[in-house]
Design a protein around this motif. Structure first.
Motif, short mmCIF file in Angstrom:
data_model
loop_
_atom_site.label_atom_id
_atom_site.label_comp_id
_atom_site.label_asym_id
_atom_site.label_seq_id
_atom_site.Cartn_x
_atom_site.Cartn_y
_atom_site.Cartn_z
N GLN A 177 0.83 -1.21 0.00
CA GLN A 177 0.00 0.00 0.00
C GLN A 177 0.86 1.26 0.00
O GLN A 177 0.47 2.28 -0.57
N CYS A 178 2.04 1.18 0.62
CA CYS A 178 2.95 2.32 0.61
C CYS A 178 3.38 2.64 -0.82
O CYS A 178 3.39 3.81 -1.23
N GLU A 179 3.71 1.61 -1.57
CA GLU A 179 4.14 1.82 -2.95
C GLU A 179 2.98 2.29 -3.83
O GLU A 179 3.17 3.12 -4.72
N GLU A 180 1.79 1.79 -3.54
CA GLU A 180 0.62 2.20 -4.31
C GLU A 180 0.30 3.68 -4.07
O GLU A 180 0.01 4.43 -5.01
N LEU A 181 0.36 4.10 -2.81
CA LEU A 181 0.09 5.50 -2.51
C LEU A 181 1.20 6.39 -3.07
O LEU A 181 0.93 7.49 -3.55
N LYS A 182 2.43 5.91 -3.01
CA LYS A 182 3.55 6.69 -3.56
C LYS A 182 3.34 6.93 -5.06
O LYS A 182 3.56 8.04 -5.55
N ALA A 183 2.92 5.89 -5.79
CA ALA A 183 2.67 6.05 -7.23
C ALA A 183 1.55 7.06 -7.47
O ALA A 183 1.64 7.90 -8.38
N LEU A 184 0.48 6.99 -6.67
CA LEU A 184 -0.64 7.91 -6.82
C LEU A 184 -0.20 9.35 -6.57
O LEU A 184 -0.54 10.26 -7.34
N LEU A 185 0.56 9.57 -5.50
CA LEU A 185 0.99 10.93 -5.15
C LEU A 185 2.06 11.45 -6.11
O LEU A 185 2.08 12.64 -6.43
N THR A 186 2.94 10.57 -6.55
CA THR A 186 3.97 10.99 -7.50
C THR A 186 3.33 11.49 -8.79
O THR A 186 3.77 12.48 -9.38
N ALA A 187 2.26 10.82 -9.21
CA ALA A 187 1.53 11.25 -10.41
C ALA A 187 0.87 12.60 -10.22
O ALA A 187 0.57 13.29 -11.20
N ARG A 188 0.65 13.00 -8.97
CA ARG A 188 0.06 14.32 -8.67
C ARG A 188 1.12 15.38 -8.44
O ARG A 188 0.79 16.51 -8.12
N GLY A 189 2.40 15.02 -8.57
CA GLY A 189 3.47 16.00 -8.45
C GLY A 189 4.18 16.04 -7.13
O GLY A 189 4.98 16.95 -6.87
N VAL A 190 3.92 15.08 -6.24
CA VAL A 190 4.60 15.06 -4.94
C VAL A 190 6.03 14.55 -5.14
O VAL A 190 6.23 13.48 -5.71
N PRO A 191 7.03 15.28 -4.65
CA PRO A 191 8.43 14.88 -4.87
C PRO A 191 8.86 13.73 -3.98
O PRO A 191 8.22 13.43 -2.96
#
Length: 265
Positions: A59-73
């Motif tokens: 779930q950590c990796e899934e949320l990271k992918a979601l947030l990275t796609a929104r521009g989170v560094p």
């Protein structure tokens, strides 16, 4: 100060003292690393958005992918080591926010606790962080555009909006499933200013009134424009294809007029 696994590392300035014979000073004057106690508060206050995760956490990796796609560094993602000496203390501090039993990831925004995977993913989907991501990371807000891209028809409305009710009733009368196409924004929510700015950009108008409609990602106009297009049959094929609404039957011929024509001859 730097963070290593959630711990602040404070390095003292090096002090080198030369003795009369060129020797080094006593040990207390040499450079030392003084680790501070692990602090979740220091970590979450050090940057505007923090995602705490663990190794081997799907779930950590899934949320990271979601947030990275929104521009989170990448700097926003902090990975803790369960085998580290400081982990028990950090986990205890996190439990004060998340409860005694929790899973990773856990998220903080502007130093405030946001929740775990499900809660944060839901907030991302609703555009709750659009303003923060734009302000802090320069990410262009795209929540409304994603909604428009996913649905064949979208009508943005507000609570207590008479014109929204007029358009809704008209679409329902035509057989359109209004609950599937209407998205109600809320001026009372903190994300509304960002939503409004996104809508202004999408329709190319600074001043507008609700409702605002999109069909197959194309902007359709105000409520009266949409009703006029529907009356003209512009949406007949679309309604039939997307919602199974039968096109209106052609008007029957005026038999009386035909007989009158025959009599003229």
């Amino acid at each position: 100060r730097t963070f290593r696994n959630g711990r602040i590392q404070a390095q003292a300035a090096a002090v080198r003292k030369v003795g009369p014979r060129g020797g080094e000073a006593d040990k207390e004057n040499q450079s030392v690393n003084v680790p501070a106690a692990p602090s979740l508060e220091a970590l979450t206050s050090s940057q505007p958005f923090v995602v705490v995760s663990l190794d081997g956490c799907g779930q950590c990796e899934e949320l990271k992918a979601l947030l990275t796609a929104r521009g989170v560094p990448a700097a926003a993602f902090v990975k803790w080591n369960k085998g580290g000496a400081e982990y028990p203390a950090l986990k205890k501090q996190l439990a004060a926010h998340a409860g005694e039993v929790f899973t990773f990831p856990q998220v903080f925004a502007d130093s405030k606790y946001q929740g775990g995977f499900k809660e944060v993913a839901g907030k991302v989907e609703q555009g709750a962080y659009d303003e923060l991501f734009e302000r802090e990371f320069g990410a262009e807000p795209s929540t409304l555009k994603r909604w428009i891209d996913r649905r064949p028809m979208v009508v943005f409305s507000l609570p207590s909006c008479p014109n929204c009710d007029v358009l809704r009733a008209d679409l329902v009368r035509r057989g359109v499933p209004a609950d599937d196409v209407f998205i109600k924004l809320d001026k009372a929510k903190p994300e509304y200013p960002s939503m409004k700015a996104q809508l202004q950009k999408l329709i190319g108008r600074d001043a507008f009134a609700f409702p605002q409609t999109f069909v197959r990602t194309a902007y359709q106009g105000n409520f009266d424009e949409v009703i006029a297009k529907a009356d003209a049959g512009d949406y007949a094929d679309f309604f039939a294809e997307q919602f199974g609404v039968k096109p209106p039957a052609p008007a029957p011929p005026d038999v009386g007029a035909a007989f009158a024509l025959d009599e003229d001859f």
